[in-house]
Design a protein around this motif. Structure first.
Motif, PDB file in Angstrom:
ATOM      1  N   ALA A   1      -9.041  17.763 -13.324  1.00 53.15           N
ATOM      2  CA  ALA A   1      -7.619  17.952 -13.638  1.00 53.15           C
ATOM      3  C   ALA A   1      -7.059  19.245 -13.067  1.00 53.15           C
ATOM      4  O   ALA A   1      -5.843  19.381 -12.921  1.00 53.15           O
ATOM      5  CB  ALA A   1      -7.405  17.940 -15.147  1.00 53.15           C
TER       6      ALA A   1
ATOM      7  N   LEU B   1      -5.678  21.664 -17.569  1.00 53.15           N
ATOM      8  CA  LEU B   1      -5.182  20.832 -18.657  1.00 53.15           C
ATOM      9  C   LEU B   1      -4.038  21.517 -19.398  1.00 53.15           C
ATOM     10  O   LEU B   1      -3.508  20.969 -20.362  1.00 53.15           O
ATOM     11  CB  LEU B   1      -6.317  20.487 -19.627  1.00 53.15           C
ATOM     12  CG  LEU B   1      -7.423  19.606 -19.044  1.00 53.15           C
ATOM     13  CD1 LEU B   1      -8.547  19.394 -20.050  1.00 53.15           C
ATOM     14  CD2 LEU B   1      -6.871  18.265 -18.571  1.00 53.15           C
TER      15      LEU B   1
ATOM     16  N   TYR C   1      -0.900  19.974 -15.766  1.00 54.78           N
ATOM     17  CA  TYR C   1      -1.487  19.056 -14.795  1.00 54.78           C
ATOM     18  C   TYR C   1      -0.551  18.856 -13.609  1.00 54.78           C
ATOM     19  O   TYR C   1       0.628  18.565 -13.773  1.00 54.78           O
ATOM     20  CB  TYR C   1      -1.793  17.709 -15.442  1.00 54.78           C
ATOM     21  CG  TYR C   1      -2.338  16.717 -14.439  1.00 54.78           C
ATOM     22  CD1 TYR C   1      -3.595  16.904 -13.870  1.00 54.78           C
ATOM     23  CD2 TYR C   1      -1.583  15.619 -14.042  1.00 54.78           C
ATOM     24  CE1 TYR C   1      -4.086  16.021 -12.920  1.00 54.78           C
ATOM     25  CE2 TYR C   1      -2.065  14.727 -13.108  1.00 54.78           C
ATOM     26  CZ  TYR C   1      -3.317  14.933 -12.544  1.00 54.78           C
ATOM     27  OH  TYR C   1      -3.802  14.055 -11.602  1.00 54.78           O
TER      28      TYR C   1
ATOM     29  N   LEU D   1      -7.764  15.918 -22.343  1.00 56.79           N
ATOM     30  CA  LEU D   1      -6.589  15.492 -21.593  1.00 56.79           C
ATOM     31  C   LEU D   1      -5.622  16.669 -21.543  1.00 56.79           C
ATOM     32  O   LEU D   1      -5.796  17.656 -22.268  1.00 56.79           O
ATOM     33  CB  LEU D   1      -5.911  14.297 -22.278  1.00 56.79           C
ATOM     34  CG  LEU D   1      -6.650  12.956 -22.286  1.00 56.79           C
ATOM     35  CD1 LEU D   1      -5.866  11.930 -23.099  1.00 56.79           C
ATOM     36  CD2 LEU D   1      -6.912  12.437 -20.882  1.00 56.79           C
TER      37      LEU D   1
ATOM     38  N   ALA E   1      -0.592  13.458 -19.490  1.00 59.52           N
ATOM     39  CA  ALA E   1      -1.791  12.634 -19.636  1.00 59.52           C
ATOM     40  C   ALA E   1      -1.626  11.293 -18.930  1.00 59.52           C
ATOM     41  O   ALA E   1      -2.570  10.771 -18.321  1.00 59.52           O
ATOM     42  CB  ALA E   1      -2.101  12.421 -21.120  1.00 59.52           C
TER      43      ALA E   1
ATOM     44  N   TYR F   1      -2.093  11.894 -15.254  1.00 58.96           N
ATOM     45  CA  TYR F   1      -3.524  12.115 -15.013  1.00 58.96           C
ATOM     46  C   TYR F   1      -4.261  10.788 -14.941  1.00 58.96           C
ATOM     47  O   TYR F   1      -5.023  10.516 -13.995  1.00 58.96           O
ATOM     48  CB  TYR F   1      -4.050  12.991 -16.146  1.00 58.96           C
ATOM     49  CG  TYR F   1      -5.496  13.420 -16.078  1.00 58.96           C
ATOM     50  CD1 TYR F   1      -6.093  13.838 -14.891  1.00 58.96           C
ATOM     51  CD2 TYR F   1      -6.263  13.463 -17.247  1.00 58.96           C
ATOM     52  CE1 TYR F   1      -7.410  14.268 -14.867  1.00 58.96           C
ATOM     53  CE2 TYR F   1      -7.575  13.894 -17.237  1.00 58.96           C
ATOM     54  CZ  TYR F   1      -8.149  14.289 -16.038  1.00 58.96           C
ATOM     55  OH  TYR F   1      -9.462  14.716 -16.024  1.00 58.96           O
ATOM     56  N   TRP F   2      -4.027   9.921 -15.927  1.00 57.80           N
ATOM     57  CA  TRP F   2      -4.727   8.639 -15.935  1.00 57.80           C
ATOM     58  C   TRP F   2      -4.264   7.729 -14.806  1.00 57.80           C
ATOM     59  O   TRP F   2      -5.063   6.985 -14.230  1.00 57.80           O
ATOM     60  CB  TRP F   2      -4.571   7.950 -17.291  1.00 57.80           C
ATOM     61  CG  TRP F   2      -5.760   8.178 -18.155  1.00 57.80           C
ATOM     62  CD1 TRP F   2      -5.823   8.822 -19.347  1.00 57.80           C
ATOM     63  CD2 TRP F   2      -7.112   7.769 -17.854  1.00 57.80           C
ATOM     64  NE1 TRP F   2      -7.116   8.849 -19.817  1.00 57.80           N
ATOM     65  CE2 TRP F   2      -7.921   8.217 -18.924  1.00 57.80           C
ATOM     66  CE3 TRP F   2      -7.705   7.089 -16.791  1.00 57.80           C
ATOM     67  CZ2 TRP F   2      -9.298   7.983 -18.959  1.00 57.80           C
ATOM     68  CZ3 TRP F   2      -9.080   6.870 -16.821  1.00 57.80           C
ATOM     69  CH2 TRP F   2      -9.859   7.316 -17.897  1.00 57.80           C
TER      70      TRP F   2
ATOM     71  N   VAL G   1      -9.673   8.653 -24.044  1.00 56.00           N
ATOM     72  CA  VAL G   1     -10.098   9.996 -24.431  1.00 56.00           C
ATOM     73  C   VAL G   1     -11.172   9.864 -25.505  1.00 56.00           C
ATOM     74  O   VAL G   1     -11.111   8.972 -26.351  1.00 56.00           O
ATOM     75  CB  VAL G   1      -8.905  10.854 -24.927  1.00 56.00           C
ATOM     76  CG1 VAL G   1      -8.291  10.297 -26.195  1.00 56.00           C
ATOM     77  CG2 VAL G   1      -9.307  12.313 -25.105  1.00 56.00           C
TER      78      VAL G   1
ATOM     79  N   MET H   1      -0.475   5.347 -22.477  1.00 54.84           N
ATOM     80  CA  MET H   1      -1.585   5.474 -21.540  1.00 54.84           C
ATOM     81  C   MET H   1      -1.931   4.129 -20.883  1.00 54.84           C
ATOM     82  O   MET H   1      -2.178   4.058 -19.673  1.00 54.84           O
ATOM     83  CB  MET H   1      -2.838   6.023 -22.241  1.00 54.84           C
ATOM     84  CG  MET H   1      -2.694   7.414 -22.839  1.00 54.84           C
ATOM     85  SD  MET H   1      -2.171   8.698 -21.661  1.00 54.84           S
ATOM     86  CE  MET H   1      -0.452   8.874 -22.166  1.00 54.84           C
TER      87      MET H   1
END
Length: 414
Positions: free
Chosen positions: A98, A101, A104, A136, A163, A166-167, A186, A226
């Protein structure tokens, strides 16, 4: 693994960067929403397919350095999959993969290449991977955060967007990779941190769920965010969702099923924690009376089954098949008296229920308390030194009840 965490600090520029990172994905997310918008609809009763179409048995890999040798050994031991985390790996920047965190801004290319090499090794070894971050954006893992709980993710929805970005980036990078069996959003989320909730008090849990709804602590809404982000780039990859409060079975009551046959719900089973953990310090044995939090209870197979039952009852009431249920972690510190009996009971329970499962852990390089190959005693100095070097010393594996239990179970003969 259940750990304590504490909050850190954010910044205004973090929000700006998060919005910029998300902008590029808005069109894709909108188009994907034509298909994946059904995540808000009532649950489908479909079975998980593909790899998860039959009961799977695995192990947890929470290592500082991952190796091809360990992956090969796990396959030889009989595991179908490993639940693999990368947060402990040394990265190019503050947080592996990442970058930060705290704010990001995209995956770190060198870290991404390293993770890809490990996944390539897993594919070659014939081991499937459930990729599982410990942290995350806004929720750095406690052991990588100065032992302080980081709860920003559960106070500020701006971190939800980070998050999601990121995903989405991870899902884009590894789409179609042959080792990937699932993404575990997570490990052990704790939006309940700071609120005392007895593990098996369902009424208290329901009150908590109602109070958290539509706030930053709403785990159900967070997971939908997510899942939508991942589905924007990969319509079919399985997604694992841990329940709240470190994966407690009763915490599933905060979740409403997502109408997606490739979503798997997961709990962790370490109850009673005062027996299974390092905090036991010789006080309790299993089966037996465990005194904790002002009460004493007799814990045996029936009591562990009762602890797990809210998870199974939740799924049954919502027509979610067992192929979409997992016990993602279970175990006990190997020198705690009765640990082998505890493992045998948990294994028999999850096998009887037909759940996917993964024991904690396999040849962990950070701490050997859950390395069942070492038996109940302390390894000799030479063995410890070899383990620190990442080697598997000759004679380290002993003829202990632990190994017989796990070997039989991994072979589907528990």
């Amino acid at each position: 693994m259940r750990q304590a965490r504490r909050a850190g600090r954010g910044s205004f520029s973090r929000r700006g960067r998060a919005r910029l990172a998300l902008a590029a994905g808005l069109l894709a997310a909108f188009l994907a929403g034509l298909v994946t918008g059904l995540v808000a609809l009532p649950a489908a009763a479909g079975e998980a397919g593909g790899f998860w179409g039959e009961q799977r048995r695995g192990a947890n890999f929470f290592n500082k350095v991952e190796t091809r040798a360990r992956l090969d050994a796990a396959r030889g031991f009989g595991v179908d999959f490993v639940r693999l985390t990368f947060d402990k790996w040394r990265g190019e920047r503050r947080d592996f993969l990442a970058g930060s965190l705290d704010a990001y801004a995209g995956l770190v290319p060198a870290d991404l290449a390293r993770l890809k090499r490990v996944l390539d090794d897993a594919a070659t070894a014939g081991v499937k991977v459930v990729l599982t971050p410990l942290g995350l954006p806004g929720a750095r893992w406690v052991q990588l955060n100065g032992r302080r709980h980081d709860g920003r993710l559960w106070r500020d929805k701006a971190y939800w967007d980070e998050a999601a970005a990121y995903w989405r980036d991870i899902a884009t990078a590894f789409k179609g990779h042959p080792a990937i069996a699932a993404y575990n959003v997570v490990n052990e989320p704790v939006p309940e941190r700071g609120h005392r909730l007895p593990e098996d008090d369902l009424a208290a849990r329901d009150r908590w769920c109602a109070a958290a709804r539509d706030t930053a602590r709403d785990l159900d809404a967070f997971y939908r965010h997510m899942v939508a982000a991942i589905r924007a780039v990969d319509a079919t990859v399985p997604i694992v969702l841990d329940t709240g409060f470190y994966g407690q079975p009763a915490a599933v009551r905060c979740l409403a099923p997502i109408a997606d046959d490739n979503v798997i719900y997961s709990v962790h089973l370490y109850a009673p924690y005062d027996f299974t953990s390092h905090e036991n310090r010789g006080r309790f044995t299993y089966p037996g009376v465990v005194r904790a939090h002002g009460r004493a209870e007799y814990w045996d197979r029936a009591r562990v089954a009762r602890h797990l039952s809210p998870f199974l009852e939740w799924a049954e009431a919502r027509r979610i098949p067992r192929s979409r249920l997992m016990v993602g972690e279970f175990g006990c510190v190997r020198w705690n008296r009765g640990c082998s009996a505890y493992l045998a009971d948990v294994v028999s329970l999850v096998e009887e229920a037909g759940l996917h499962w993964a024991f904690y852990s396999f040849r962990e390089d950070a701490w050997d308390g859950y390395d069942y190959e070492l038996g109940t005693g302390r390894p000799k100095a030479a063995v410890r030194a070899a383990l620190r070097r990442g080697e598997r010393p000759r004679g380290a594996e002993r003829d202990e009840p632990f190994m017989a239990i796990l070997r039989r179970a991994l072979a589907g003969r528990s």
